[in-house]
Write an enzyme that holds these catalytic residues in place. Sequence first.
Site, PDB file in Angstrom:
ATOM      1  CE  LYS A  69      -0.827   6.812  -8.803  1.00 36.82           C
ATOM      2  NZ  LYS A  69       0.521   6.320  -9.126  1.00 36.82           N
ATOM      3  CG  ASP A 111       2.179   2.876  -9.565  1.00 40.07           C
ATOM      4  OD1 ASP A 111       2.007   2.838 -10.797  1.00 40.07           O
ATOM      5  OD2 ASP A 111       1.581   3.680  -8.826  1.00 40.07           O
TER       6      ASP A 111
END
Length: 277
Positions: A69, A111
């Site tokens: 990420k 997220d």
Amino acid sequence: MEIDGKTRLYGIIGHPVGHSMSPAMHNAAFAATGINGVYVAMDVADAGRAVTALRELGFVGVSVTVPHKEAVMAHVDEIDPVARRIGAVNTLLFYRRPEGHEVVVRGFNTDWQGSNLALAGKIRLAGSRVLVLGAGGAARAVGFGLVEAGAEVIISNRSEDRGIALARSLGCRFAAPGQLAEVRADVLVNTTPVGMAPHVDGLPIDPALLPGFRLVMDIVYAPLETRLLREAAAAGCQVIDGLAMLQYQAAVQFKIWTGRQPPVDVMRRALLERLGA
Ligand code: ATR
């Protein structure tokens, strides 16, 4: 929907990815909306080489998970401003600008939106006070989302230096685990793995403090009803399970990739089936 010459390609890169629930969620969403797409899991060692390959192969949308990420950010052409502030990208969109032929790769972070959408279904976030347990990648996304939504955040973490560093980058307070009895908050979010199988008896906070919260969200989803959520419900709190953030972050990805409204209930059912729940 049959795979044919026009099937659009989607997937997830990470290491490991064999247990990812994202293929189940996204393929169910494509089926339910009649989109000719397929979503596969790809175990990848190097994020940069993977982005080059995906661009060349004509992928449309790709999820990015642990451990890529942060590293993937150096290999995309554009980064959404909130993803840049968080310092992590979990979603790639491959597209062509109207005037150009080259494929552009844009990185997003869904997220934080997943966490906000899960919470916003139960409480008005603006003006709420939220205690976030943990200071890892998940806490960072949840915390940024909350600040973005106008909530007041308090971070607590086992390792104080890490917790203080996250609180500083969010511009919020830190409370050591031993000080939590003095903290008043509307919402509690657990982003630590405490309570996850096989250690299902674990509790990330003293249960005597639970009646002080109106709403408790856990991001642990195995088991679906963690000890924290069970005790919180018994203490009279509303609860949100660990699938909610997962489901909503994927729903936001679906919207980014297809421009269509995501079938959130279908996506949740796919998760529940995958968990055997
Ligand atoms: P993620 O990226 O999924 O958030 P992470 O970066 O490993 O995962 O962060 C896990 C978080 O859970 C950390 O805040 C960690 O606390 P430390 O910073 O002290 O390591 C917390 N955590 C993990 N195991 C824990 C435990 N047994 N008790 C309390 N906190 C724990």
